[in-house]
Each structure stands twice: as C-alpha cells, then as structure tokens.
Write a protein that holds these residues in place. Structure first.
Motif, PDB file in Angstrom:
ATOM      1  N   ASP A  93      10.468   1.033  -6.158  1.00 47.68           N
ATOM      2  CA  ASP A  93      10.003  -0.321  -6.447  1.00 47.68           C
ATOM      3  C   ASP A  93       9.906  -1.108  -5.145  1.00 47.68           C
ATOM      4  O   ASP A  93      10.166  -0.584  -4.051  1.00 47.68           O
ATOM      5  N   ALA A  94       9.535  -2.380  -5.249  1.00 45.43           N
ATOM      6  CA  ALA A  94       9.350  -3.206  -4.059  1.00 45.43           C
ATOM      7  C   ALA A  94      10.646  -3.349  -3.266  1.00 45.43           C
ATOM      8  O   ALA A  94      10.623  -3.409  -2.029  1.00 45.43           O
ATOM      9  N   ALA A  95      11.782  -3.391  -3.963  1.00 46.96           N
ATOM     10  CA  ALA A  95      13.062  -3.519  -3.264  1.00 46.96           C
ATOM     11  C   ALA A  95      13.354  -2.278  -2.423  1.00 46.96           C
ATOM     12  O   ALA A  95      13.880  -2.384  -1.307  1.00 46.96           O
ATOM     13  N   LYS A  96      13.000  -1.103  -2.936  1.00 50.28           N
ATOM     14  CA  LYS A  96      13.258   0.132  -2.190  1.00 50.28           C
ATOM     15  C   LYS A  96      12.380   0.231  -0.954  1.00 50.28           C
ATOM     16  O   LYS A  96      12.852   0.608   0.122  1.00 50.28           O
ATOM     17  N   VAL A  97      11.099  -0.093  -1.091  1.00 51.32           N
ATOM     18  CA  VAL A  97      10.231  -0.016   0.091  1.00 51.32           C
ATOM     19  C   VAL A  97      10.659  -1.055   1.123  1.00 51.32           C
ATOM     20  O   VAL A  97      10.601  -0.817   2.331  1.00 51.32           O
ATOM     21  N   SER A 113       0.832  -1.210   0.000  1.00 51.19           N
ATOM     22  CA  SER A 113       0.000   0.000   0.000  1.00 51.19           C
ATOM     23  C   SER A 113       0.860   1.251   0.000  1.00 51.19           C
ATOM     24  O   SER A 113       0.551   2.236  -0.684  1.00 51.19           O
ATOM     25  N   VAL A 114       1.953   1.226   0.762  1.00 52.00           N
ATOM     26  CA  VAL A 114       2.884   2.354   0.785  1.00 52.00           C
ATOM     27  C   VAL A 114       3.492   2.551  -0.601  1.00 52.00           C
ATOM     28  O   VAL A 114       3.598   3.685  -1.098  1.00 52.00           O
ATOM     29  N   ASN A 160       3.956   5.771  -5.633  1.00 53.00           N
ATOM     30  CA  ASN A 160       4.043   5.849  -7.083  1.00 53.00           C
ATOM     31  C   ASN A 160       2.852   6.530  -7.734  1.00 53.00           C
ATOM     32  O   ASN A 160       2.867   6.786  -8.941  1.00 53.00           O
ATOM     33  N   ALA A 161       1.854   6.870  -6.935  1.00 55.85           N
ATOM     34  CA  ALA A 161       0.725   7.659  -7.433  1.00 55.85           C
ATOM     35  C   ALA A 161       0.846   9.128  -7.043  1.00 55.85           C
ATOM     36  O   ALA A 161      -0.045   9.923  -7.345  1.00 55.85           O
TER      37      ALA A 161
END
Length: 198
Positions: free
Chosen positions: A31-35, A15-16, A21-22
């Motif tokens: 991306d998912a790796a950064k979060v 969700s974060v 990205n919106a």
C-alpha cells in the motif's frame, strides 16, 4: 530507446505502487504506507526507465532498517551485516528483456562495496523454477527455508557472498572514494550524509 537504471524520485512512488500491485501472485502487494517506508529506509531504491516510462524497480534494505518482513527478520536473526533485496518488479509487457539482470548487476555493484552479503528469497511455488535458476545464475545459494507466518507460502532463503567486500573494507573502511558511481542514496532521514552500510 536505452534503458536507464536510476534512483527513484519521490513523485514516482504512485507509479511504483501501481507497478507492484499489477505484478501478479509472485510479488506481495503493498500500500502507499509501504512504498513510503521504502522511500524513507531503503538503501537501494532504483527504477528502470525507458521511453519516459518506469518499467521496473528494485528495493533493497540494510540490516539496520526497521523492516517488519518475516523474511528480512530471518536474515537479521542469523547474519550481522547484509543488504536484503525485498522485491524486484518488472512490468509484464517488458519481462524477458534483460531488466532483471540489469538490476541484479547494479545492486550487486552497489552492495559489494558496502556489505559482505546480498540476500533475498524466492517463493517455492509451482512454476517458479525460472526465478530460482535466475538467482542461481548470479551465484546465490540456498541457506534455509521457511513458511511465511500467517500464510502457506514456503520460501527459499538465498544468499550471495560479496567476494570483493573484504578487500574493499580493508582498503577503504567506510570512506569510499568520492566517485559518482559509488554514491549512496541520500535517505530522507539522513539527508546530508552518505549511507555506507555501517
């Protein structure tokens, strides 16, 4: 319904990511790796929740984080100890409702008992004067500028001295009183320890 500022939960990372990205061009995509990196390394990673929905988040890292952001490195090259606000995102329909001010009041309270300085940057682009004014109203001052490598984006490097930190450091050192509001986030890599910014 009231707005709650609280630590993010692992199952909320998707969700974060979607909220980030919106957000539009004033926030760098991730991306998912950064979060996941933020989940594992951010000293401060809190969300705003209202009516069961995440309506914003703020991520901040200490000088010890293995962060590859050129803006983070700019501060790391110049200052030994700080908390760096990497990003704050408020859902578009909820902007202007005070969530940004709530986050900054909260992160400042979190930082001042641990670090001497709170740092961030603001993109210097057309139409971004409100962001500079917002940070100025919280006592941030510009300490430099840079063009982010590989981009044409010029940023204003902002810093705020944590006025209470010298007294707190002298009085308590790294052992803060055992109070819920002083509790540090338990980082996955440091489970069972308290992060004190040392």
């Amino acid at each position: 319904m009231p707005i709650t500022i609280r630590d993010v939960r692992e199952h909320e990372l998707d969700s974060v990511l979607a909220l980030n990205n919106a957000a539009g061009p004033s926030i760098l995509p991730m991306d998912a790796a950064k979060v996941r990196f933020f989940w594992e390394h951010a000293e401060y990673f809190r969300v705003a929740e209202q009516d069961g929905l995440i309506t914003g988040f703020l991520v901040a890292l200490s000088q010890d984080a293995p962060h590859d952001s050129p803006n983070f490195r700019w501060f790391k090259d110049r200052h030994p100890r700080f908390l760096y606000v990497d990003r704050i995102v408020i859902a578009r329909p909820r902007r202007g409702g005070g969530r940004g001010r709530m986050f900054y009041a909260d992160v400042q309270s979190f930082a001042e008992v641990r670090w001497p300085q709170l740092c961030c940057e603001v993109f210097l682009q057309s139409g971004n004067d409100p962001a500079l004014l917002f940070h100025g109203s919280f006592g941030f001052r510009e300490v430099g500028q840079q063009v982010m490598p590989g981009t044409d984006i010029r940023v204003s490097m902002l810093m705020k001295e944590m006025c209470s930190h010298p007294f707190i450091a002298e009085t308590y050192g790294t052992r803060l009183p055992d109070q819920p509001w002083l509790a540090a986030r338990a980082l996955p890599g440091r489970l069972g320890t308290l992060a004190t910014g040392t």
